[in-house]
Scaffold this motif. Structure first.
Motif, PDB file in Angstrom:
ATOM      1  N   THR A 317      -7.688  30.709   8.350  1.00 12.69           N
ATOM      2  CA  THR A 317      -7.020  31.934   8.802  1.00 12.69           C
ATOM      3  C   THR A 317      -5.786  31.620   9.653  1.00 12.69           C
ATOM      4  N   THR A 318      -5.839  30.551  10.437  1.00 18.32           N
ATOM      5  CA  THR A 318      -4.683  30.177  11.260  1.00 18.32           C
ATOM      6  C   THR A 318      -3.526  29.697  10.391  1.00 18.32           C
ATOM      7  N   LEU A 320      -2.952  30.655   7.357  1.00 15.09           N
ATOM      8  CA  LEU A 320      -2.404  31.852   6.721  1.00 15.09           C
ATOM      9  C   LEU A 320      -1.399  32.539   7.645  1.00 15.09           C
ATOM     10  N   ALA A 321      -1.765  32.684   8.913  1.00  9.44           N
ATOM     11  CA  ALA A 321      -0.855  33.297   9.886  1.00  9.44           C
ATOM     12  C   ALA A 321       0.433  32.492  10.017  1.00  9.44           C
ATOM     13  N   ALA A 322       0.317  31.159   9.997  1.00  7.16           N
ATOM     14  CA  ALA A 322       1.504  30.294  10.096  1.00  7.16           C
ATOM     15  C   ALA A 322       2.425  30.505   8.904  1.00  7.16           C
ATOM     16  N   ILE A 324       2.698  33.143   6.914  1.00  4.64           N
ATOM     17  CA  ILE A 324       3.319  34.475   6.950  1.00  4.64           C
ATOM     18  C   ILE A 324       4.466  34.505   7.953  1.00  4.64           C
ATOM     19  N   LEU A 325       4.240  33.933   9.146  1.00  3.43           N
ATOM     20  CA  LEU A 325       5.284  33.955  10.173  1.00  3.43           C
ATOM     21  C   LEU A 325       6.483  33.103   9.762  1.00  3.43           C
ATOM     22  N   ALA A 340       5.773  29.462  14.387  1.00  2.86           N
ATOM     23  CA  ALA A 340       5.126  29.303  13.083  1.00  2.86           C
ATOM     24  C   ALA A 340       4.628  27.871  12.901  1.00  2.86           C
ATOM     25  N   LEU A 343       1.500  27.274  14.995  1.00  2.00           N
ATOM     26  CA  LEU A 343       0.296  27.767  14.313  1.00  2.00           C
ATOM     27  C   LEU A 343      -0.093  26.848  13.157  1.00  2.00           C
ATOM     28  N   GLY A 347      -3.757  25.093  12.971  1.00  2.00           N
ATOM     29  CA  GLY A 347      -4.649  25.232  11.827  1.00  2.00           C
ATOM     30  C   GLY A 347      -5.039  23.880  11.256  1.00  2.00           C
ATOM     31  N   GLY A 407       0.382  29.522   2.956  1.00  2.00           N
ATOM     32  CA  GLY A 407      -0.551  30.307   3.740  1.00  2.00           C
ATOM     33  C   GLY A 407      -1.655  30.914   2.885  1.00  2.00           C
TER      34      GLY A 407
END
Length: 424
Positions: A317-318, A320-322, A324-325, A340, A343, A347, A407
């Motif tokens: 999940t981390t 994925l956030a990286a 996207i950002l 980014a 993150l 992850g 991500g």
């Protein structure tokens, strides 16, 4: 030589806990040095190839080459460690990385791309050895403290890893004074750092953690000889669980490496294309490297406290956030790209510590170093794939497309963890 090592190990078997504390101190010192060597090369490898070849499409090739080299080095270091112990295995790997650094410098002076790519391949041994050192921290660790001892070794890389990218500009200036191209400067630092790490390990990693762990295990088996039925049942259960554990641990680390290397490799190139200099990209990579290793003590505690599976899920999940950002961040925003990449590093850290703990928990000492080496081959191949395809994908599409794809790919961890948890 082997008999001497065995005698040294046996002599110290009375206090393995004290030996573990000494081993961790030596590993910390070597990881500080090797972290600087690793980060320095990562910062400018893609830029050096882009400058020499005049194209972005092959900018991911350096990362692919030194991660491919690290795959072969992982096998060699693992086999040497299996046969002779961690000390000769790790020292050999770092010395090979230093030789590769010297080759990169020579290639830059001669403006020779073939030599550059060959040297980057050899340079990858330093990266493989840097990762293999974490296993040495777990050899003598108690099961309930294993992830924290792994994280102690990993966090030591932070000091050198953060310093390395920020020394890219000064070492470039120093290189110019020596008549060496600016972008090859960081490889002067990496060569010296890897060589010093090899010396520290060769002289100070005594007793050898893997050899001592085997001696301790033999002593415990002798004491437990009165209950052979229970021992055999435990070994059979461990073997059954071990196969699934190796697959899951390897998958966690392979996916996190693939996503991390792909996005990290192209970030300096992306920033360069938007007008940022080496200092700015070095800062972002320093933040990334820091996030890869600095949270390790907390990650180790989380893994030991809440379990391997939960932290492996958090890794997906981390990442994925990286992704996207990184995809959404404007090219001129250093701060958002740094966040980014932070993150992204976090992850990766979650995945590496959790995956390493899973592997170490489930592989017996008799085959541990060899299996760990083979797992790290898979990790290196994943990194090579990420590094090679990242440049091609960015040339064909864009950096945001690469980041978003990475991500989304990281979400594959979730069903794998869920399936393993269900089988248990």
């Amino acid at each position: 030589m082997t008999s001497t090592a065995s005698a040294d190990t046996t002599a110290r078997i009375s206090d393995p806990a004290e030996a573990q504390r000494r081993i961790l101190r030596v590993l910390v010192a070597s990881q500080i040095l090797s972290g600087a060597g690793l980060a320095a090369g990562v910062t400018v490898g893609a830029l050096l190839a882009q400058d020499m070849l005049g194209t972005t499409s092959l900018a991911g090739l350096p990362s692919a080459l030194f991660t491919t080299g690290s795959a072969i080095a992982a096998v060699v270091v693992g086999r040497i460690s299996q046969a002779r112990g961690r000390r000769p295995g790790l020292a050999t790997g770092y010395l090979t990385g230093a030789v590769g650094s010297a080759g990169v410098i020579t290639a830059a002076v001669l403006d020779n791309p073939v030599l550059l790519f060959t040297a980057l391949f050899v340079y990858g041994a330093g990266s493989a050895t840097n990762l293999q050192a974490r296993y040495a921290g777990a050899d003598l660790a108690a099961p309930g403290h294993r992830a924290r001892d792994v994280s102690t070794v990993l966090v030591a890389t932070t000091l050198g890893g953060v310093a390395g990218p920020n020394l890219a500009a000064p070492t470039g200036t120093f290189a110019e004074h020596l008549g060496v191209p600016n972008l090859a400067g960081p490889f002067i630092l990496s060569g010296a750092a890897y060589a010093l790490a090899a010396v520290v390990l060769a002289l100070r990693l005594r007793p050898d953690p893997l050899l001592l762990a085997r001696a301790v295990a033999r002593a415990e088996e002798a004491e437990a000889a009165a209950g052979p039925a229970d021992t055999e049942a435990a070994e059979a259960a461990a073997a059954g669980e071990g196969r699934g554990g190796v697959v899951l641990g390897a998958l966690v680390m392979v996916l996190t490496q693939l996503v991390m290397v792909a996005i990290m490799t192209m970030t300096p190139v992306h920033m360069h294309d938007h007008g940022h200099g080496t200092a700015a990209s070095g800062l972002v990579i320093a933040v990334h490297i820091g996030a890869m290793y600095l949270p390790s003590p907390l990650t180790g505690w989380l893994v030991d406290r809440y379990g391997r599976m939960k932290v492996a899920t958090a890794s997906g999940t981390t990442l994925l956030a990286a992704g996207i950002l990184a995809a959404a961040a404007p090219g001129d925003s250093v701060s958002l790209l740094a966040l980014a990449l932070a993150l992204l590093g976090l992850g990766w850290n979650f995945g590496l510590v959790a995956g390493t703990a899973i592997i170490t928990d489930t592989v017996p000492l008799a085959t541990r170093a060899r299996t760990q080496g083979m797992v790290d081959v898979s990790i290196a191949v994943a990194g090579a794939t990420g590094g090679m395809t990242s440049g091609i994908m960015v040339a064909a599409t864009s950096y945001p497309a690469l980041a978003l794809t990475g991500g989304i790919l990281s979400l594959a961890l979730l069903p794998a963890v869920a399936a393993t948890a269900y089988r248990r």
